[in-house]
Write a protein that holds these residues in place. Sequence first.
Motif, PDB file in Angstrom:
ATOM      1  N   PHE A  70       0.814  -1.203   0.000  1.00 43.03           N
ATOM      2  CA  PHE A  70       0.000   0.000   0.000  1.00 43.03           C
ATOM      3  C   PHE A  70       0.854   1.262   0.000  1.00 43.03           C
ATOM      4  O   PHE A  70       0.412   2.296  -0.478  1.00 43.03           O
ATOM      5  N   ARG A  71       2.069   1.206   0.490  1.00 44.29           N
ATOM      6  CA  ARG A  71       2.937   2.382   0.354  1.00 44.29           C
ATOM      7  C   ARG A  71       3.267   2.618  -1.118  1.00 44.29           C
ATOM      8  O   ARG A  71       3.339   3.749  -1.573  1.00 44.29           O
ATOM      9  N   ARG A  72       3.459   1.551  -1.888  1.00 37.12           N
ATOM     10  CA  ARG A  72       3.743   1.716  -3.312  1.00 37.12           C
ATOM     11  C   ARG A  72       2.591   2.422  -4.017  1.00 37.12           C
ATOM     12  O   ARG A  72       2.783   3.104  -5.016  1.00 37.12           O
ATOM     13  N   ALA A  73       1.378   2.268  -3.501  1.00 30.93           N
ATOM     14  CA  ALA A  73       0.225   2.883  -4.134  1.00 30.93           C
ATOM     15  C   ALA A  73       0.238   4.397  -4.032  1.00 30.93           C
ATOM     16  O   ALA A  73      -0.582   5.063  -4.635  1.00 30.93           O
ATOM     17  N   ASN A  74       1.166   4.978  -3.287  1.00 31.38           N
ATOM     18  CA  ASN A  74       1.258   6.422  -3.178  1.00 31.38           C
ATOM     19  C   ASN A  74       2.034   7.042  -4.331  1.00 31.38           C
ATOM     20  O   ASN A  74       2.256   8.249  -4.332  1.00 31.38           O
ATOM     21  N   HIS A  75       2.483   6.254  -5.294  1.00 31.70           N
ATOM     22  CA  HIS A  75       3.139   6.821  -6.461  1.00 31.70           C
ATOM     23  C   HIS A  75       2.161   7.701  -7.216  1.00 31.70           C
ATOM     24  O   HIS A  75       0.970   7.659  -7.000  1.00 31.70           O
ATOM     25  N   GLU A  76       2.660   8.475  -8.151  1.00 34.23           N
ATOM     26  CA  GLU A  76       1.838   9.482  -8.811  1.00 34.23           C
ATOM     27  C   GLU A  76       0.608   8.849  -9.453  1.00 34.23           C
ATOM     28  O   GLU A  76       0.699   7.833 -10.135  1.00 34.23           O
ATOM     29  N   PRO A  77      -0.586   9.472  -9.243  1.00 34.03           N
ATOM     30  CA  PRO A  77      -1.786   8.966  -9.891  1.00 34.03           C
ATOM     31  C   PRO A  77      -1.781   9.298 -11.375  1.00 34.03           C
ATOM     32  O   PRO A  77      -0.956  10.054 -11.857  1.00 34.03           O
ATOM     33  N   ALA A  78      -2.722   8.720 -12.088  1.00 32.93           N
ATOM     34  CA  ALA A  78      -2.834   8.980 -13.520  1.00 32.93           C
ATOM     35  C   ALA A  78      -3.106  10.458 -13.765  1.00 32.93           C
ATOM     36  O   ALA A  78      -3.886  11.078 -13.065  1.00 32.93           O
ATOM     37  N   SER A  79      -2.443  11.041 -14.760  1.00 31.30           N
ATOM     38  CA  SER A  79      -2.622  12.453 -15.055  1.00 31.30           C
ATOM     39  C   SER A  79      -3.943  12.716 -15.761  1.00 31.30           C
ATOM     40  O   SER A  79      -4.496  13.799 -15.676  1.00 31.30           O
ATOM     41  N   GLU A  80      -4.470  11.735 -16.490  1.00 29.50           N
ATOM     42  CA  GLU A  80      -5.734  11.865 -17.176  1.00 29.50           C
ATOM     43  C   GLU A  80      -6.618  10.677 -16.807  1.00 29.50           C
ATOM     44  O   GLU A  80      -6.126   9.572 -16.604  1.00 29.50           O
ATOM     45  N   PRO A  81      -7.952  10.895 -16.681  1.00 26.78           N
ATOM     46  CA  PRO A  81      -8.834   9.759 -16.402  1.00 26.78           C
ATOM     47  C   PRO A  81      -8.693   8.678 -17.464  1.00 26.78           C
ATOM     48  O   PRO A  81      -8.594   8.982 -18.645  1.00 26.78           O
ATOM     49  N   GLN A  82      -8.654   7.450 -17.019  1.00 26.32           N
ATOM     50  CA  GLN A  82      -8.539   6.330 -17.936  1.00 26.32           C
ATOM     51  C   GLN A  82      -9.624   5.320 -17.631  1.00 26.32           C
ATOM     52  O   GLN A  82     -10.068   5.185 -16.494  1.00 26.32           O
ATOM     53  N   ASP A  83     -10.066   4.615 -18.660  1.00 28.04           N
ATOM     54  CA  ASP A  83     -11.039   3.555 -18.455  1.00 28.04           C
ATOM     55  C   ASP A  83     -10.355   2.402 -17.736  1.00 28.04           C
ATOM     56  O   ASP A  83      -9.251   1.995 -18.083  1.00 28.04           O
ATOM     57  N   LEU A  84     -11.020   1.884 -16.730  1.00 28.02           N
ATOM     58  CA  LEU A  84     -10.490   0.777 -15.956  1.00 28.02           C
ATOM     59  C   LEU A  84     -11.662  -0.095 -15.566  1.00 28.02           C
ATOM     60  O   LEU A  84     -12.732   0.407 -15.202  1.00 28.02           O
ATOM     61  N   ASP A  85     -11.475  -1.390 -15.657  1.00 22.76           N
ATOM     62  CA  ASP A  85     -12.559  -2.311 -15.323  1.00 22.76           C
ATOM     63  C   ASP A  85     -12.647  -2.423 -13.799  1.00 22.76           C
ATOM     64  O   ASP A  85     -11.963  -3.245 -13.186  1.00 22.76           O
TER      65      ASP A  85
END
Length: 239
Positions: A70-85
């Motif tokens: 969960f610490r790795r999940a703090n990396h930069e989020p997507a810059s643009e919304p993307q489709d994800l299932d």
Amino acid sequence: MREALDVYVSAMGYSPRLSWQRSPVWHEHSRWAGFSAVAAFVSREDAAGLAVSAPADGAAARGRGRRWWFRRANHEPASEPQDLDVRVVPASGDTRGLAGQEPPSSDEVLVGICYGYRTSQGQWWFDRVSAGARSAGVSLPEIMAELTELHVLPALHGHRVGRALLQSFLATRTEGSVLLSTPEVEGETNNAWRLYRRAGFTDVLRNFLFEGDPRRFAILRTDLHQMSATSTADGSRTE
């Protein structure tokens, strides 16, 4: 519960040591009248592509390995919304508005949580909000729900996970209105504010202070009859 709390501390930027301080509170809330909860899952393949590593099997997943994930999940989020299932699953036994959903499988990763319950006198949050509304001359509906927690792993920001959770949670509610509190942000420029505004939440109280917390909060409300409007791909709403 442990994985849900890990999402919570990661989203809030808290130390993992704080997760179990919230555990008794969440267990208590789950017994309150009108409780409903939803959780968002993505496939392990999609999670790997977003630098969200699933916990290893066995004992390592219950120790430092899980916290590292969960610490790795703090990396930069997507810059643009993307489709994800993204698949949103209701809490066990609670299928209001989400009938037919299969329970999560071992091939899926928990990436977001949302829960709430019916407001009632004697609840710490609701008593303070009610008192603030009376002082400000603001009337509240007699029957409401509180959206208590909504959290998404930072690596999944920009992938519409929060929107899927919020829409699914609101679909479980039978009350006419839902209240929430969110920290004030200048210009309302963060992800939470954008999400709530697009969902039709409007101001009840602004710059509200809860004792023991120096931050200022906005108390927001949406009326669920407005949620019959559908959201278009760009976040606008049409009847």
